[in-house]
Design a protein around this motif. Structure first.
Motif, PDB file in Angstrom:
ATOM      1  N   CYS A 294       0.986  -1.320   0.019  1.00 48.05           N
ATOM      2  CA  CYS A 294       0.192  -0.002  -0.023  1.00 48.05           C
ATOM      3  C   CYS A 294       0.939   1.103  -0.149  1.00 48.05           C
ATOM      4  N   THR A 295       1.776   1.257   0.898  1.00 47.80           N
ATOM      5  CA  THR A 295       2.804   2.502   0.845  1.00 47.80           C
ATOM      6  C   THR A 295       3.278   2.522  -0.373  1.00 47.80           C
ATOM      7  N   ARG A 296       3.874   1.548  -0.831  1.00 49.38           N
ATOM      8  CA  ARG A 296       4.671   1.725  -2.118  1.00 49.38           C
ATOM      9  C   ARG A 296       3.745   2.235  -3.414  1.00 49.38           C
ATOM     10  N   HIS A 297       2.451   1.677  -3.420  1.00 48.87           N
ATOM     11  CA  HIS A 297       1.608   2.401  -4.125  1.00 48.87           C
ATOM     12  C   HIS A 297       1.120   3.818  -4.045  1.00 48.87           C
ATOM     13  N   ASN A 298       1.056   4.209  -2.708  1.00 44.60           N
ATOM     14  CA  ASN A 298       0.868   5.535  -2.509  1.00 44.60           C
ATOM     15  C   ASN A 298       2.046   6.519  -2.991  1.00 44.60           C
ATOM     16  N   GLU A 299       3.090   6.018  -2.986  1.00 40.08           N
ATOM     17  CA  GLU A 299       4.457   6.700  -3.213  1.00 40.08           C
ATOM     18  C   GLU A 299       4.345   6.739  -4.925  1.00 40.08           C
ATOM     19  N   GLU A 300       3.754   5.804  -5.558  1.00 39.63           N
ATOM     20  CA  GLU A 300       3.636   6.053  -7.297  1.00 39.63           C
ATOM     21  C   GLU A 300       2.445   7.145  -7.220  1.00 39.63           C
ATOM     22  N   VAL A 301       1.408   6.934  -6.355  1.00 39.60           N
ATOM     23  CA  VAL A 301       0.512   7.927  -6.641  1.00 39.60           C
ATOM     24  C   VAL A 301       0.919   9.309  -6.786  1.00 39.60           C
ATOM     25  N   ILE A 302       1.945   9.681  -5.705  1.00 46.50           N
ATOM     26  CA  ILE A 302       2.541  10.907  -5.409  1.00 46.50           C
ATOM     27  C   ILE A 302       2.849  11.202  -6.942  1.00 46.50           C
ATOM     28  N   LYS A 303       3.945  10.432  -7.181  1.00 49.75           N
ATOM     29  CA  LYS A 303       4.658  10.722  -8.638  1.00 49.75           C
ATOM     30  C   LYS A 303       3.704  11.089  -9.930  1.00 49.75           C
ATOM     31  N   THR A 304       2.684  10.343  -9.865  1.00 51.44           N
ATOM     32  CA  THR A 304       1.443  10.621 -10.709  1.00 51.44           C
ATOM     33  C   THR A 304       0.929  11.639 -10.610  1.00 51.44           C
ATOM     34  N   ILE A 305       0.885  12.305  -9.463  1.00 48.52           N
ATOM     35  CA  ILE A 305      -0.016  13.424  -9.127  1.00 48.52           C
ATOM     36  C   ILE A 305       1.223  14.466  -9.527  1.00 48.52           C
ATOM     37  N   ALA A 306       2.062  14.476  -9.305  1.00 45.79           N
ATOM     38  CA  ALA A 306       3.378  15.550  -9.620  1.00 45.79           C
ATOM     39  C   ALA A 306       3.332  15.517 -11.154  1.00 45.79           C
ATOM     40  N   SER A 307       3.166  14.650 -12.017  1.00 44.13           N
ATOM     41  CA  SER A 307       3.251  14.830 -13.371  1.00 44.13           C
ATOM     42  C   SER A 307       1.851  15.070 -13.954  1.00 44.13           C
ATOM     43  N   VAL A 308       0.565  14.616 -13.336  1.00 47.94           N
ATOM     44  CA  VAL A 308      -0.482  15.214 -13.830  1.00 47.94           C
ATOM     45  C   VAL A 308      -0.853  16.462 -13.371  1.00 47.94           C
ATOM     46  N   ARG A 309      -0.527  16.789 -12.328  1.00 42.17           N
ATOM     47  CA  ARG A 309      -0.955  18.204 -11.631  1.00 42.17           C
ATOM     48  C   ARG A 309      -2.319  18.393 -11.650  1.00 42.17           C
ATOM     49  N   PRO A 310      -2.951  17.740 -10.961  1.00 41.38           N
ATOM     50  CA  PRO A 310      -4.677  17.887 -10.771  1.00 41.38           C
ATOM     51  C   PRO A 310      -4.800  19.183 -10.096  1.00 41.38           C
ATOM     52  N   ASP A 311      -5.997  20.001 -10.420  1.00 40.18           N
ATOM     53  CA  ASP A 311      -6.360  21.153  -9.589  1.00 40.18           C
ATOM     54  C   ASP A 311      -6.698  20.773  -8.173  1.00 40.18           C
ATOM     55  N   VAL A 312      -7.473  19.588  -8.125  1.00 34.31           N
ATOM     56  CA  VAL A 312      -8.006  19.331  -6.664  1.00 34.31           C
ATOM     57  C   VAL A 312      -7.802  17.766  -6.456  1.00 34.31           C
ATOM     58  N   VAL A 313      -7.388  17.547  -5.466  1.00 34.77           N
ATOM     59  CA  VAL A 313      -7.135  16.194  -5.067  1.00 34.77           C
ATOM     60  C   VAL A 313      -8.116  15.783  -3.966  1.00 34.77           C
ATOM     61  N   LEU A 314      -9.161  15.109  -4.148  1.00 33.33           N
ATOM     62  CA  LEU A 314     -10.044  14.766  -2.980  1.00 33.33           C
ATOM     63  C   LEU A 314      -9.892  13.278  -2.494  1.00 33.33           C
ATOM     64  N   LEU A 315      -9.308  13.308  -1.080  1.00 37.18           N
ATOM     65  CA  LEU A 315      -8.948  12.244  -0.304  1.00 37.18           C
ATOM     66  C   LEU A 315     -10.235  11.663   0.316  1.00 37.18           C
ATOM     67  N   HIS A 316     -10.184  10.276   0.345  1.00 35.49           N
ATOM     68  CA  HIS A 316     -11.425   9.662   1.017  1.00 35.49           C
ATOM     69  C   HIS A 316     -11.056   8.346   1.316  1.00 35.49           C
ATOM     70  N   ALA A 317     -11.275   7.890   2.569  1.00 37.12           N
ATOM     71  CA  ALA A 317     -10.942   6.306   2.998  1.00 37.12           C
ATOM     72  C   ALA A 317     -11.465   5.863   4.221  1.00 37.12           C
ATOM     73  N   ASN A 318     -11.802   4.610   4.327  1.00 36.89           N
ATOM     74  CA  ASN A 318     -12.428   3.941   5.419  1.00 36.89           C
ATOM     75  C   ASN A 318     -11.343   3.681   6.515  1.00 36.89           C
ATOM     76  N   GLY A 319     -11.328   4.237   7.580  1.00 36.34           N
ATOM     77  CA  GLY A 319     -10.277   3.748   8.521  1.00 36.34           C
ATOM     78  C   GLY A 319     -10.176   4.744   9.788  1.00 36.34           C
ATOM     79  N   PRO A 320      -9.467   4.413  10.836  1.00 36.87           N
ATOM     80  CA  PRO A 320      -9.439   5.350  12.136  1.00 36.87           C
ATOM     81  C   PRO A 320      -8.336   6.475  11.816  1.00 36.87           C
ATOM     82  N   LEU A 321      -8.731   7.453  12.683  1.00 36.16           N
ATOM     83  CA  LEU A 321      -7.899   8.606  12.721  1.00 36.16           C
ATOM     84  C   LEU A 321      -7.193   8.663  13.970  1.00 36.16           C
ATOM     85  N   ASN A 322      -6.550   7.693  14.541  1.00 34.33           N
ATOM     86  CA  ASN A 322      -5.554   7.712  15.273  1.00 34.33           C
ATOM     87  C   ASN A 322      -4.137   8.609  15.269  1.00 34.33           C
TER      88      ASN A 322
END
Length: 670
Positions: free
Chosen positions: A510-538
């Motif tokens: 999962c962490t390796r995937h998220n690092e690839e996502v960051i690289k993709t976002i840096a390339s695509v340069r979206p105007d808005v990133v919507l973050l959403h997930a199901n999990g705790p906030l500890n």
């Protein structure tokens, strides 16, 4: 014996000798070892022989049955207490091999064996209780199972009625697989193994009429069977279900029967030690075995050997008399067959009604109910069909036709796909449904099979909204696509199942995937990133969220965090069904039962604001003081399970927050 004495003995035996499919139960005065009601030992032995049954009743065998069924029931109801109790079935196999082989050996040796009579007795023994259980399970399931589950139950009924359940479950579900707990007739696999074996075993014994050949035949069957079981240990389902890998267990009992046939009344040295060690092997297996181990394989040798030792020495053992021949053990052994039949459907259907795991108290109540049903079945179904008026004549034909009728009823369930019309349409949403808009396997990645972010998931249109998160973020796509159809913007979908958008530094897929996502976002340069997930906030998750937001802001994106949707403990469709089952009406539009919020809203809002992200609350969209939305008018449920929005729920949520999305994307609102 004069003819009238023989007839009188046979008549009395019909009343006091009960052939239960395994043995002749001769009701005796245990203290003196003499038959009750004036039957002498000699004429009772003759009468039982005329009936084609063993004349010697052994209470310790009923005690062994009790031990076996208690092990199985305890494993199913309280697996944390007796993790290896499923090995009780192996004990049953050995007992069955011993008792039925003994009957066949006796009759073949006397020249009185008849296949027709043998199978007639099996029908009278097995069919009455089984028919009652199958009919009862089908009737109850009509009210509590969804169409897909009732369809599957119909398949189980057909397989169980034909004594082919072991082959059916071999092809469908492992005994220890997670979905096994949803199959009300899973336990019938063992009846299939026994009856398949006894199609061929009597024929072999009859054909090899010489007792000297029986032992060689037992070895010829048992040794390859055991070797095959060990060899198939890695193919667990085949090893567990197939009669070829279980035959050696029945043959172990047959070998004991053959030995007794050759040396009747032989003295057994050290019977106390043998029985004690045998019980130790059985109980030790129940306690120390668990479902993670390959089984049966060589491990089944322990309960099988233990059962053999008790069968060999139990009739002359004080230990067996005290532990296995007491009234409670004997009574439980006598009702062991209906208890085995009832306990598993009761547990499974109780969970189906509740749609939650049973508590310890509820499991105990289910076991007590099963015990009561077993006693009632024994007293009012089994005994009348075996010893009363119903046992006379050609009742086995009527029972056979009844079993065929039950199988046809199961086939009807299958043919009509579980009868969809039994439930309102809004309750028929399958929890496996995944809308096409999620793009499962393409843009909603399963990291177990692929981690590649495909170009098709990166739309070039501007402005661009990137959706990053787990499968609950993928569930937002139906609503976002509806919004996109009315307003021109691009969507970049960066979602992966069970992977929150956290940069936490862990060495995981999962962490390796998220690092690839960051690289993709840096390339695509979206105007808005919507973050959403199901999990705790500890505390740990907060650090990951903070890292993610910091990286996104450094890439020049506006960050919006959408809090988790309501979490339905039962799963919303299941909760709606449970409510309908118990109230015969649909769940109210809002409900506060079995639903909770994974985050504290005020704390989350403050946290994300401190890190420069806009926070939107999905909880506040769906929930208020009177409860959370369960459905959107006539469009259906808001969720397809416990955490994933339905198409209607997704559209409702996005419409509720679209003003914030318009503002962030600099779009003109409706």
């Amino acid at each position: 014996m004069p003819e009238d004495s023989s007839a009188r003995a046979q008549s009395q035996a019909a009343r006091f000798c009960s052939f239960d499919g395994w043995e002749c139960h001769l009701f005796v005065k245990q203290d003196f070892g003499e038959p009750a009601f004036g039957l002498t030992r000699s004429n009772s032995r003759l009468a039982c022989a005329v009936m084609g049954a063993h004349p010697e009743y052994r209470a310790d065998i009923d005690g062994l049955r009790a031990l076996a069924v208690v092990g199985v029931v305890a494993f199913h109801a309280f697996p944390e207490l007796l993790p290896g109790g499923f090995a009780g079935v192996d004990v049953f196999f050995v007992i069955s091999g011993y008792l039925i082989s003994g009957i066949i050996f006796d009759e073949v040796a006397r020249g009185s064996f008849s296949l027709a009579s043998f199978y007639s007795r099996r029908v009278r023994r097995l069919f009455p209780a089984l028919i009652i259980v199958l009919v009862s399970v089908a009737a109850c399931s009509w009210f509590v199972l969804l169409p897909a589950s009732l369809d599957i139950l119909g398949q189980q009924i057909v397989a169980g009625s034909a004594f082919l359940a072991n082959f059916y479950f071999w092809l469908q579900s492992g005994y220890f697989s997670p979905d096994a707990h949803t199959l009300p007739l899973l336990h019938l696999w063992s009846l299939g193994v026994e009856e398949q074996f006894y199609i061929f075993w009597p024929i072999a014994v009859m054909w090899l009429a010489s007792p000297s050949r029986w032992r060689a035949t037992i070895g010829f069957v048992a040794v390859p069977s055991f070797i095959l079981s060990v060899a198939l240990a890695s193919n667990r389902d085949a090893d567990f279900y197939l009669p070829f890998t279980r035959a050696w267990e029945l043959m172990a009992g047959a070998l004991v029967a053959w030995q007794f046939e050759q040396r009747p009344g032989a003295e057994i040295d050290r019977s106390e030690l043998l029985v004690a060690f045998g019980l130790f092997l059985i109980v030790g297996t129940f306690v120390f075995l668990d479902q993670s181990m390959a089984y049966p394989s060589w491990r089944a040798a322990a309960p099988v050997a233990g059962t053999v030792l008790v069968l060999v020495a139990g009739s002359r053992s004080r230990i067996a008399s005290q532990l296995l021949s007491n009234r409670l053990a004997v009574f439980t052994g006598k009702i062991s067959y209906p208890l085995y039949l009832w306990h598993w459907p009761v547990l499974v259907l109780a969970v189906a009604v509740k749609f939650l795991p049973l508590t310890l108290l509820e499991r105990g109540a289910a076991v007590l109910l099963s015990y009561g049903l077993a006693w009632a079945t024994f007293a009012f179904v089994e005994r009348p069909f075996r010893f009363g008026h119903a046992a006379r004549g050609r009742m086995h034909y009527a029972l056979s036709f009844a079993m065929i009728a039950v199988a046809l009823a199961g086939a009807v369930f299958v043919n009509f796909n579980g009868f969809n019309s039994r439930f309102p349409a809004e309750l028929q949403t399958a929890n496996s449904e995944r809308p096409e808009a999620w793009r499962v396997g393409v843009c909603l990645i399963d990291l177990g099979t692929s981690a590649e972010i495909l170009p098709d998931c990166l739309e070039p249109a501007r402005p661009t909204l990137a959706v990053w998160g787990d499968s609950t973020a993928g569930a937002l796509m139906p609503g976002l696509r509806s919004m996109q159809a009315e307003h021109s913007f691009g969507i970049t979908q960066l979602t992966a199942s069970s992977c929150m958008p956290l940069l936490d530094g862990a060495a995981t897929a999962c962490t390796r995937h998220n690092e690839e996502v960051i690289k993709t976002i840096a390339s695509v340069r979206p105007d808005v990133v919507l973050l959403h997930a199901n999990g705790p906030l500890n505390q740990v998750e907060r650090a990951g969220w903070a890292n993610t937001i910091a990286m996104l802001r450094s890439a020049g994106a506006t960050v919006i965090v959408l809090g988790p949707v309501p979490s339905w403990k039962r799963g919303l469709p299941e909760q709606q069904i449970a409510y309908y089952i118990t109230h015969r009406k649909t769940l109210p539009e809002r409900s506060s039962q079995f639903v909770n919020n994974l985050w504290d809203e005020e704390s989350a809002r403050t946290f994300f604001a401190e890190h420069g992200a806009k926070y939107l609350s999905a909880w506040e969209v769906f929930c208020e003081a009177s409860g959370c939305l369960t459905r959107i008018g006539d469009q259906g449920s808001t969720a397809i399970d416990g955490t994933h929005l339905s198409t209607a729920g997704s559209r409702y949520l996005i419409r509720s927050i679209e003003a914030d999305l318009f503002k962030a994307l600099q779009l003109r609102g409706p």
